[in-house]
Design an enzyme around this catalytic site. Structure first.
Site, mmCIF file in Angstrom:
data_model
loop_
_atom_site.group_PDB
_atom_site.id
_atom_site.type_symbol
_atom_site.label_atom_id
_atom_site.label_comp_id
_atom_site.label_asym_id
_atom_site.label_seq_id
_atom_site.Cartn_x
_atom_site.Cartn_y
_atom_site.Cartn_z
ATOM 1 N N CYS A 44 0.805 -1.363 -0.227
ATOM 2 C CA CYS A 44 -0.070 0.023 -0.017
ATOM 3 C C CYS A 44 1.040 1.215 0.160
ATOM 4 C CB CYS A 44 -1.225 0.168 0.778
ATOM 5 S SG CYS A 44 -2.822 0.750 0.678
ATOM 6 N N HIS A 72 -3.612 -6.369 1.864
ATOM 7 C CA HIS A 72 -2.968 -6.465 3.685
ATOM 8 C C HIS A 72 -3.648 -7.783 3.883
ATOM 9 C CE1 HIS A 72 -2.517 -2.425 3.676
ATOM 10 N NE2 HIS A 72 -3.171 -2.014 2.595
#
Lengths: 240, 472
Positions: A93, A189
């Site tokens: 990310c 994630h």
């Protein structure tokens, strides 16, 4: 034998349980009888020479500005040099975005990245949120995406994989993440590594190989990992 | 006059529609019926909340925060009730705008008047600005601001950005009772013209040694430096200060000292307001969290005129809101059910278990779901310090949609594989298998995310062990 893990900005770039990746690196090395040493690399700290395996997680916008500034110059160069010499790296990310060429927000100055990955990210108007399945060279990987930045691969950049379920890098070209030498950038994630032990083992193996050890990693009992991956894939199919 | 007349008719129609709808839902046994009637009433008269609350002689108190808002708002309502006030309160944890509209519509007479003196409204984080603007509260009670359900709200900063402007619209005559130990809350309230009443807890021997992993990084709102702490209580709460400038925890208007934690049973403290007489508090809910909840509720209600003796007695008589921490006898086993909805709450519950007389030897079941109300991303399990369990001996079982993720988390926390039992994803099968594994007459502990808690409770209702929550 010792595996040295460098955790980039654990205080500031630490969101959505990304530390699970560091725990997975550590445990799976220890279960094979390796010693591990986790070094925290915060704002102002140099990149230690002896790092075998890096982790760089996501953060809130405000934190990313401070980190981008800290990475500019010598620190970013040291990180790139480590990867060029074969160090393994996983970034997720915000960390992924900052290792690209740049990040362009809606209404502010572009945030320069260090250009380790030949990718560019622009702020999008939609947030991609949900479970993801990606087909990769390691088989299918499962994770949870949560981003509004759209990342586009440039030049010869190679994606980490192809999205089967979910939106991926930009919601347009079905690509997810980037792979360059032993370095990975992605939006997964979940935490990613605990549910995808094949990827954890690849990173550990690559890091050890760079140190000159050519050993096949000992097989482990991955029953819970498998079950966790299956239930995550099931949720991906049912919820998106 | 004509407009007023039509407004009144619409209000009456809205109240009547909501009442009819709620009755229909209850008769058809489809559930608690706490949100849908409000949605109907809201459609008919969006101004219902404002109209109904504007007639209350003692106004409105709004309670918000990431953790403890249900317990704290119930405490505030109970203490006001003990102090002789007629209170209207959204008791079922229905804290979105339409849930509040439902409660008000059901309590109101057909003409839109409520037979109450004061409203105590528990507010969801995202609904807070709208509820503030609709009710013009005389008091806002803020418990804390933690990372919670990030996939729903985006980032923590977003909530702060929503709240600060809402607090800035408060009347200067209004007050904000807030946890001064939370630097994020203090920053959010800083620019409000309302009077601030800061509550702090001196944890004594229960202080944390270091900032836990799940803590949100706290930086100085003036100069951006990372904050330092003289003492830490929970996560990023404590006696904080900026090492680079003069920003620090405000001088407490109310300070809870002499903290006593009795494992998984109860908590006590002495609340001090400057030079004034002390209030002794003891609550039948465990954990340092309970100390914060009762200190904040006691401070708020004292401010609203409830006498100290009444507060002390009513806190002692208070019982737990459903699922927050309830005890049941199931087939001769003593089962405690606790809600764990985010890393901070989970860490505190684990700390509380570790601090009890049985230590970490209690059989434990962890139920993890990933529906909207739980947070669809289970990544947060990796922010919880399950490593504290690796020193124990108890078997830890897992159930719920993401039971396998939970079992895997325990494995990576260092628990021996033999101590981890991956049970069915199905809550009924999981709970029954767990209860059977607890020796008769012994205790077992169940920790569950929001929808898993509702599901487990439904199993207990079906088994005849618990009452349905809307009957409470």
């Amino acid at each position: 034998m010792r595996l040295t893990i460098g955790w980039l900005y654990p205080t500031r770039m630490n969101i959505y349980g990304d530390r699970g990746n560091v725990i997975a690196m550590q445990r799976r090395a220890e279960w094979r009888g390796l010693e591990t040493d986790v070094r925290h690399i915060e704002l102002g700290d140099p990149v230690p020479e002896e790092i075998d395996l890096f982790f760089f997680g996501g953060g809130q916008d405000q934190e990313q500005i401070a980190v981008a500034r800290d990475l500019a110059g010598r620190k970013g160069d040291a990180l790139k040099a480590a990867v060029e010499s074969g160090a393994a790296l996983l970034s997720v990310c915000g960390g992924y975005q900052l290792l690209g060429r740049e990040y362009r927000p809606h209404d502010a100055e572009p945030l320069p990245g260090i250009g380790l990955f030949d990718v560019e990210t622009v702020a999008g108007s939609e947030r991609f949120i949900g479970n993801v399945i990606v087909d990769t060279q390691w088989g299918e990987l499962v994770g949870f995406e949560n981003h509004s930045g759209l990342t586009f691969l440039k030049g010869d950049a190679r994606p980490m994989g192809t999205v089967r379920v979910g939106r991926g890098n930009n919601g347009v070209d079905e690509s997810e993440g980037v792979l360059y030498r032993n370095a990975i950038g992605c939006y997964l994630h979940g935490s990613l590594l605990p549910k995808n032990p094949v990827l954890t083992d690849w990173l550990i193996g690559a890091a050890l190989e760079r140190r000159g050890f050519q050993l096949p990693l000992l097989e482990l009992d991955d029953q819970f990992e498998r079950e966790a991956k299956i239930s995550a894939m099931d949720r991906a199919v049912k919820t998106r | 006059m004509i407009a007023g007349g039509i407004g009144r008719v619409r209000l009456m129609a809205a109240v009547a529609a909501a009442k009819g709808m709620s009755l229909a839902i209850r008769v058809s046994r489809r559930g608690g019926g706490t949100a849908t009637p409000g949605l109907v009433a809201d459609r008919i008269d969006p101004n219902l909340i404002a109209s109904v609350t504007s007639t209350l002689p003692d106004g409105v108190v709004i309670v918000a925060g990431t953790n403890g808002k249900t317990t704290t708002s119930r405490l505030v309502a109970s203490l006001l009730d003990a102090g002789g006030k007629r209170v209207v309160h959204n008791r079922s944890g229905s804290n979105l705008v339409r849930g509040v509209a439902t409660v008000l519509a059901l309590e109101a007479s057909v003409s839109g008047k409520i037979p109450a003196d004061i409203a105590v409204i528990e507010s969801d984080e995202a609904a807070f600005p709208q509820l503030v603007s609709l009710t013009k509260p005389r008091m806002v009670v803020l418990t804390n601001l933690f990372r919670d359900q990030l996939d729903r709200y985006g980032e923590l900063a977003t909530i702060a950005n929503l709240w600060a402007p809402a607090l800035a619209t408060l009347d200067p005559e209004a007050s904000i009772v807030l946890t001064g130990d939370d630097p994020g809350l203090v920053a959010v309230a800083a620019d409000s013209p309302a009077r601030k009443i800061h509550v702090s807890v001196d944890p004594g021997g229960y202080a944390l040694a270091e900032l836990p992993h799940a803590a949100d990084s706290a930086t100085c709102r003036v100069c951006g430096t990372d904050l330092s702490y003289t003492t830490l209580t929970i996560s990023h709460l404590g006696d904080w200060y900026c090492p680079a400038c003069s920003w620090k925890r405000p001088e407490p208007d109310a300070l809870a000292t002499n903290v006593r934690l009795d494992g998984v049973d109860a908590a006590g403290a002495t609340l001090r307001f400057g030079e004034e007489p002390l209030i002794d508090l003891r609550i039948q809910i465990p954990g340092l969290y309970s100390v914060y909840n009762m200190a904040v509720a006691a401070t708020a209600t004292r401010e609203l005129g409830v006498p100290a003796g009444t507060i002390s007695r009513a806190v002692g008589d208070f019982s737990t809101p459903f699922g927050r921490l309830e005890r049941f006898t199931v087939n001769g086993r003593n089962i405690t059910l606790a809600l764990v909805k985010n890393p901070v709450a989970f860490n505190e519950t684990l700390r509380m278990l570790a601090g009890g007389p049985e230590g970490l030897s209690l059989p434990t079941l962890i139920a993890i779901n990933d529906l909207d109300a739980d947070g669809r991303d289970v990544s947060w399990l990796w922010d919880v310090d399950f490593e504290i369990l690796d020193s124990g001996e108890s078997v830890v079982s897992t159930t719920g949609i993401r039971a396998a993720d939970m079992a895997n988390r325990l494995k990576y926390a260092g628990l021996d594989i033999g101590r981890i039992r991956l049970l069915s994803q199905d809550l009924r099968a999981g709970l029954h298998a767990f209860v059977a594994s607890v020796p008769e007459g012994e205790r077992g502990f169940v920790l569950a995310t929001y929808t898993a808690m509702l599901g487990l409770r439904q199993v207990l209702v079906d088994d005849g062990v618990a009452r349905a929550y809307w009957e409470e």
